[in-house]
Design a protein around this motif. Structure first.
Motif, PDB file in Angstrom:
ATOM      1  N   LYS A  51       0.835  -1.206   0.000  1.00 21.11           N
ATOM      2  CA  LYS A  51       0.000   0.000   0.000  1.00 21.11           C
ATOM      3  C   LYS A  51       0.871   1.258   0.000  1.00 21.11           C
ATOM      4  CE  LYS A  51      -4.055  -1.938   2.370  1.00 21.11           C
ATOM      5  NZ  LYS A  51      -4.855  -1.924   3.630  1.00 21.11           N
ATOM      6  N   PHE A  52       1.967   1.198   0.752  1.00 20.19           N
ATOM      7  CA  PHE A  52       2.852   2.361   0.816  1.00 20.19           C
ATOM      8  C   PHE A  52       3.538   2.604  -0.524  1.00 20.19           C
ATOM      9  CE2 PHE A  52       6.993   4.323   2.111  1.00 20.19           C
ATOM     10  CZ  PHE A  52       6.466   5.555   2.449  1.00 20.19           C
ATOM     11  N   VAL A  53       4.001   1.531  -1.170  1.00 17.12           N
ATOM     12  CA  VAL A  53       4.603   1.678  -2.499  1.00 17.12           C
ATOM     13  C   VAL A  53       3.577   2.255  -3.478  1.00 17.12           C
ATOM     14  CG1 VAL A  53       5.626   0.440  -4.446  1.00 17.12           C
ATOM     15  CG2 VAL A  53       6.294  -0.151  -2.111  1.00 17.12           C
ATOM     16  N   LYS A  54       2.342   1.784  -3.400  1.00 18.71           N
ATOM     17  CA  LYS A  54       1.291   2.312  -4.270  1.00 18.71           C
ATOM     18  C   LYS A  54       1.094   3.803  -4.035  1.00 18.71           C
ATOM     19  CE  LYS A  54      -3.559   1.649  -5.629  1.00 18.71           C
ATOM     20  NZ  LYS A  54      -4.788   0.835  -5.413  1.00 18.71           N
ATOM     21  N   PHE A  55       1.100   4.212  -2.761  1.00 20.35           N
ATOM     22  CA  PHE A  55       0.941   5.626  -2.421  1.00 20.35           C
ATOM     23  C   PHE A  55       2.099   6.450  -2.971  1.00 20.35           C
ATOM     24  CE2 PHE A  55       2.083   9.052   0.551  1.00 20.35           C
ATOM     25  CZ  PHE A  55       0.924   9.817   0.526  1.00 20.35           C
ATOM     26  N   MET A  56       3.336   6.001  -2.755  1.00 18.36           N
ATOM     27  CA  MET A  56       4.511   6.764  -3.178  1.00 18.36           C
ATOM     28  C   MET A  56       4.637   6.837  -4.697  1.00 18.36           C
ATOM     29  SD  MET A  56       6.102   8.025  -0.535  1.00 18.36           S
ATOM     30  CE  MET A  56       7.841   8.255  -0.924  1.00 18.36           C
ATOM     31  N   THR A  57       4.050   5.890  -5.409  1.00 14.09           N
ATOM     32  CA  THR A  57       4.118   5.906  -6.875  1.00 14.09           C
ATOM     33  C   THR A  57       2.802   6.335  -7.513  1.00 14.09           C
ATOM     34  OG1 THR A  57       3.584   3.530  -6.977  1.00 14.09           O
ATOM     35  CG2 THR A  57       5.923   4.137  -6.940  1.00 14.09           C
ATOM     36  N   SER A  58       1.898   6.871  -6.701  1.00 14.91           N
ATOM     37  CA  SER A  58       0.651   7.411  -7.253  1.00 14.91           C
ATOM     38  C   SER A  58       0.955   8.646  -8.096  1.00 14.91           C
ATOM     39  CB  SER A  58      -0.313   7.787  -6.130  1.00 14.91           C
ATOM     40  OG  SER A  58       0.201   8.858  -5.350  1.00 14.91           O
ATOM     41  N   TYR A  75      12.123  17.585  -5.762  1.00 18.03           N
ATOM     42  CA  TYR A  75      13.527  17.184  -5.832  1.00 18.03           C
ATOM     43  C   TYR A  75      14.200  17.533  -7.154  1.00 18.03           C
ATOM     44  CZ  TYR A  75      12.995  14.529  -1.489  1.00 18.03           C
ATOM     45  OH  TYR A  75      12.789  14.158  -0.182  1.00 18.03           O
ATOM     46  N   GLY A  76      13.420  17.967  -8.141  1.00 18.08           N
ATOM     47  CA  GLY A  76      14.010  18.298  -9.432  1.00 18.08           C
ATOM     48  C   GLY A  76      14.331  17.084 -10.262  1.00 18.08           C
ATOM     49  N   SER A  77      13.750  15.946  -9.923  1.00 19.00           N
ATOM     50  CA  SER A  77      13.949  14.717 -10.685  1.00 19.00           C
ATOM     51  C   SER A  77      12.811  14.523 -11.674  1.00 19.00           C
ATOM     52  CB  SER A  77      14.050  13.516  -9.732  1.00 19.00           C
ATOM     53  OG  SER A  77      13.002  13.526  -8.780  1.00 19.00           O
ATOM     54  N   VAL A  78      12.867  13.437 -12.421  1.00 23.23           N
ATOM     55  CA  VAL A  78      11.876  13.161 -13.462  1.00 23.23           C
ATOM     56  C   VAL A  78      11.009  11.982 -13.004  1.00 23.23           C
ATOM     57  CG1 VAL A  78      11.516  12.511 -15.876  1.00 23.23           C
ATOM     58  CG2 VAL A  78      13.464  13.957 -15.237  1.00 23.23           C
ATOM     59  N   PRO A  79       9.687  12.104 -13.041  1.00 31.45           N
ATOM     60  CA  PRO A  79       8.856  10.979 -12.604  1.00 31.45           C
ATOM     61  C   PRO A  79       8.991   9.778 -13.546  1.00 31.45           C
ATOM     62  CG  PRO A  79       7.562  13.005 -12.799  1.00 31.45           C
ATOM     63  CD  PRO A  79       8.884  13.256 -13.463  1.00 31.45           C
ATOM     64  N   PRO A  80       9.184   8.584 -13.000  1.00 33.69           N
ATOM     65  CA  PRO A  80       9.158   7.391 -13.847  1.00 33.69           C
ATOM     66  C   PRO A  80       7.735   6.948 -14.173  1.00 33.69           C
ATOM     67  CG  PRO A  80       9.653   6.786 -11.591  1.00 33.69           C
ATOM     68  CD  PRO A  80       9.599   8.278 -11.620  1.00 33.69           C
ATOM     69  N   VAL A  81       6.756   7.597 -13.554  1.00 38.45           N
ATOM     70  CA  VAL A  81       5.340   7.332 -13.846  1.00 38.45           C
ATOM     71  C   VAL A  81       4.916   8.233 -15.000  1.00 38.45           C
ATOM     72  CG1 VAL A  81       2.990   7.506 -12.945  1.00 38.45           C
ATOM     73  CG2 VAL A  81       4.804   6.531 -11.533  1.00 38.45           C
ATOM     74  N   LYS A  82       4.426   7.630 -16.061  1.00 39.16           N
ATOM     75  CA  LYS A  82       4.148   8.367 -17.298  1.00 39.16           C
ATOM     76  C   LYS A  82       3.176   9.524 -17.096  1.00 39.16           C
ATOM     77  CE  LYS A  82       4.698   4.093 -19.985  1.00 39.16           C
ATOM     78  NZ  LYS A  82       3.987   3.058 -20.773  1.00 39.16           N
ATOM     79  N   ALA A  83       2.084   9.281 -16.381  1.00 36.83           N
ATOM     80  CA  ALA A  83       1.057  10.317 -16.226  1.00 36.83           C
ATOM     81  C   ALA A  83       1.600  11.540 -15.502  1.00 36.83           C
ATOM     82  CB  ALA A  83      -0.144   9.740 -15.483  1.00 36.83           C
ATOM     83  N   ALA A  84       2.486  11.321 -14.532  1.00 36.50           N
ATOM     84  CA  ALA A  84       3.023  12.439 -13.763  1.00 36.50           C
ATOM     85  C   ALA A  84       3.917  13.337 -14.612  1.00 36.50           C
ATOM     86  CB  ALA A  84       3.797  11.915 -12.559  1.00 36.50           C
TER      87      ALA A  84
END
Length: 436
Positions: A336-343, A354-363
């Motif tokens: 559940k926590f991983v799901k939350f952090m990658t929502s 953080y100035g990074s790039v989301p690995p989640v496409k929608a984000a």
């Protein structure tokens, strides 16, 4: 950069295979599937300081607790300590439920069997594998196996430069090639100011830099079978080129040989150093009082031409993954926590911060990830970055070769000659350590 000696780290890594499945997990104070009260989470240090990360993450963890009833006990671990902490947790059985890992360690930690494999069922529990950028998932474990972690933050290296220091030196644009960087650097490196910052005692950073340079020299540190090839002509040339920025070209301050805790970024913000090669430095510069208009971002230089594939690779595929220890007593809560952090929402907020790039496409659709500095990172990841070797002994590679580069920087700082022969000797020793 690590507190444990290299030999100890290698011994730990060698022991891991024998203790597969005996990794860390919740202490007795943690929760369980039946009573998911608490999770422990080791977060990697992404911001300008440990305290800054706590301030960033704590409100999000409170949000998760409000949504699920699960309290998250946070510890932010410095990069200098993180790998050894993970290795120790894996062997002792005393560790967190959920943790961050550098994506370069994925295959090494995967080989231990201590981390939860992210098969289709587990990916489905967090919204599906297809939510994530393919290259990010590919850097989460060995090819042909279920990933050992889930992508959290994606990163690549860029060249950050101080606009005022460039203007004062009469330089109108950032260098696109290494020859240009050295030439510009010699104009800047005088009167107590230096051109390029380095973290000479930071083993992982050493590896990241010499890996990209090795690609530009047409070399790899491992062959296709996974055998170490540290002493190839291209690998030796790559390491010598990097250390020569201090030893021969005199554009890195000798004191940088001892840096391992982001001191090069502090020097940059104070106007002591004009350039740094870094993954995502915006939040650190802001914390040091710099304004966005004070600095610029450009692709890491190449030998000639423009960044791309083959010998014009200019970055490793960097990133942070989130993983779950196999023996956690609260597997449901951990997922559940991983799901939350990658929502989508958390990915947008945290990567933006953080100035990074989301690995989640929608984000990635958020306008913040089209800003000029982040765009350089996105373009590099898409067109000119390569993953570090996904081999089981990758962490030993970082320790042995990273230590070799650290020693060569120490020689350079002491005024000792750094020759092709001395570089090859250092890499030969590193390669021998890999087989012990």
């Amino acid at each position: 950069m690590r507190k444990v000696r290299a030999a100890a780290a290698i011994a730990l890594a060698s022991t891991l295979t024998a203790v597969a499945g005996c990794g860390g997990g919740s202490s007795s104070e943690g929760g369980s599937n039946e009573s998911p009260k608490t999770l422990t989470y080791w977060a990697s240090n992404q911001g300008p300081s440990i305290e800054a990360d706590k301030k960033i993450l704590t409100p999000e963890l409170k949000k998760f607790e409000k949504e699920t009833g699960i309290k998250v006990k946070l510890e932010v671990v410095p990069w200098a300590d993180l790998l050894n902490r993970i290795l120790a947790a894996t062997t002792s059985g005393q560790g967190p439920d959920v943790l961050n890992i550098g994506n370069t360690w994925s295959a090494s930690l995967q080989a231990t069997g201590a981390l939860l494999p992210w098969d289709q069922k587990n990916f489905d529990a967090i919204g599906g594998r297809d939510r994530f950028v393919d290259s990010a998932v590919a850097s989460a474990g060995a090819e042909g196996q279920d990933p050992s972690a889930v992508p959290l933050y994606s990163l690549a290296y860029a060249l950050y430069y101080n606009k005022k220091m460039f203007a004062d030196a009469g330089i109108s644009q950032p260098p696109a090639t290494w020859d240009q960087l050295v030439a510009d650097g010699k104009k800047i490196s005088k009167d107590g100011k230096w051109a390029l910052g380095a973290e000479g005692s930071n083993l992982s950073n050493n590896i990241h830099q010499v890996f990209a340079l090795s690609k530009q020299h047409g070399a790899d540190f491992f062959d296709k079978s996974g055998k170490a090839t540290f002493t190839s002509d291209g690998a030796v040339a790559a390491v010598k080129q990097y250390v020569d920025f201090m030893a021969k070209d005199k554009i890195i301050a000798p004191g940088n040989a001892e840096y391992a805790q982001n001191q090069s970024l502090q020097d940059f913000a104070k106007g002591k150093t004009a350039m740094v090669l870094w993954q995502a430095a915006a939040s650190t510069f802001a914390s040091q009082g710099m304004k966005p208009e004070d600095w610029g971002v450009a692709p890491v230089p190449v030998a000639s031409g423009t960044p791309g594939t083959g010998q014009n690779i200019n970055s490793m595929v960097a990133g942070i993954n989130i993983a779950v220890f196999n023996n956690t007593k609260n597997i449901d809560g951990a997922k559940k926590f991983v799901k939350f952090m990658t929502s989508d929402a958390e990915q947008t907020l945290l990567n933006k911060t953080y100035g990074s790039v989301p690995p989640v496409k929608a984000a990635q659709q958020d306008p913040a990830f089209s800003a000029s500095d982040v765009k350089v990172l996105r373009d590099t990841l898409a067109t000119s970055a390569a993953p570090l070797p996904q081999v089981a002994n990758e962490s030993q590679f970082e320790t042995t070769v990273g230590t070799a580069v650290k020693g060569l920087f120490a020689d350079a700082a002491a005024g000792k000659p750094v020759t092709t022969e001395s570089v090859k000797a250092a890499l030969t020793k590193a390669q021998q350590q890999m087989t012990q």
